[in-house]
Enzyme design. Sequence first.
Site, PDB file in Angstrom:
ATOM      1  N   ARG A 162      30.053  32.467 -18.185  1.00 14.46           N
ATOM      2  CA  ARG A 162      30.816  30.970 -18.591  1.00 14.46           C
ATOM      3  C   ARG A 162      30.863  30.620 -19.865  1.00 14.46           C
ATOM      4  O   ARG A 162      30.705  29.689 -20.366  1.00 14.46           O
ATOM      5  CB  ARG A 162      30.035  29.985 -17.694  1.00 14.46           C
ATOM      6  CG  ARG A 162      30.009  30.250 -16.184  1.00 14.46           C
ATOM      7  CD  ARG A 162      31.440  30.397 -15.504  1.00 14.46           C
ATOM      8  NE  ARG A 162      31.171  30.843 -14.171  1.00 14.46           N
ATOM      9  CZ  ARG A 162      31.138  31.935 -13.715  1.00 14.46           C
ATOM     10  NH1 ARG A 162      31.298  32.959 -14.457  1.00 14.46           N
ATOM     11  NH2 ARG A 162      30.961  32.473 -12.296  1.00 14.46           N
ATOM     12  N   SER A 238      32.458  23.665  -9.668  1.00 20.84           N
ATOM     13  CA  SER A 238      30.879  23.907  -9.892  1.00 20.84           C
ATOM     14  C   SER A 238      30.451  23.184 -11.325  1.00 20.84           C
ATOM     15  O   SER A 238      31.054  23.382 -12.358  1.00 20.84           O
ATOM     16  CB  SER A 238      30.481  25.363 -10.012  1.00 20.84           C
ATOM     17  OG  SER A 238      30.945  26.283  -9.024  1.00 20.84           O
ATOM     18  N   GLU A 333      28.841  22.892 -16.497  1.00 13.60           N
ATOM     19  CA  GLU A 333      30.090  23.810 -16.775  1.00 13.60           C
ATOM     20  C   GLU A 333      31.174  22.965 -17.590  1.00 13.60           C
ATOM     21  O   GLU A 333      31.586  23.371 -18.636  1.00 13.60           O
ATOM     22  CB  GLU A 333      30.600  24.330 -15.497  1.00 13.60           C
ATOM     23  CG  GLU A 333      29.709  25.599 -15.106  1.00 13.60           C
ATOM     24  CD  GLU A 333      30.449  26.493 -14.064  1.00 13.60           C
ATOM     25  OE1 GLU A 333      31.706  26.476 -14.163  1.00 13.60           O
ATOM     26  OE2 GLU A 333      29.877  27.194 -13.435  1.00 13.60           O
TER      27      GLU A 333
END
Length: 338
Positions: A162, A238, A333
């Site tokens: 990520r 998320s 995130e």
Amino acid sequence: MIQKDADLQPFNTLTIAARARYFAAVTSIDALREALTFARDKKLPILPLGGGSNIVLTDDFPGVAIHVGLKGLTMCEEGGATRICAAAGENWHQLVMRSVEAGLGGLENLALIPGNIGAAPIQNIGAYGVELKDTFDSLQAMDIATGDLLRFTAAECEFGYRDSVFKRAARDRYIICEVTLKLPQEWQPKIGYPALAQYLASAESSATPLTPEQVAEAVIAIRNSKLPNPVDIPNAGSFFKNPIVSDAQYVALKAQHPELVAFSTGDDWKLAAGWLIDQAGWKGRLRDGVGVHDRQALVLVNPGHREGGQVVSLAREIAADIQHKFGVTLEPEPRFYP
């Protein structure tokens, strides 16, 4: 055309009410350059916008919000692979479905991830054992300071979990305009991720050789069963990364919590952040219009259309609780603006 005092609520999937001092919706490279020139001349910060699924607006934005609506998608065979060039404003899930309907494999595990293509490399999006970097070839980005177009290879993007160079050294320096992917003609399904493997094992499709479209359909069914559609319940997908811990920390946590959900990365362990949040008692909790989804603890929801500050406050409270109970740090995130 530059607008003044623009409403940004339609441009973020958490439906946070916020305004931008200036706003430009660009659909061409020239229009993007003009918007950047406007911002430079006025010495104002830039807020690039795409699908709005990976941002939290904590306040009004004092600069120029630029909605990147560049369109265009081509597919061609090249050197034993299929090359896909997609402009930043194209929808990611629609690209995945076009590829699998054409019988192409490589993107099917990434079906139904919200957002546009321009944001995909920044986050190195991933799901069910596959990441963007697995099929990434290169991208074209505009230098915010000069308006020049530059090409970045996969190595230059420095992809991680990520993560990419665009979240670190190249942060706020470029706006991605186009992404090029290369899908192999010789395809093998990647179905080792537990939830996906379990679903396919019980499906009729498991009796015959799988197609990319069947894997995509399985991923879509799994995601729909536990993840809320932002159209129905405002959310940013998320909210936390799955934390990575050392082998020693994993062993200690596993001894204390035998049901701990984790996946080996080779040298380290990736913990299921949703499991941690669920075990800490946050799943399904709603407070003053913001909360944690009742089917997926990794997703923060904003059904009350509250301010970004309330979403951030809840996220920090959850992270502090996980740190206290498990000794594990949760990292968001989405990016917070300003």
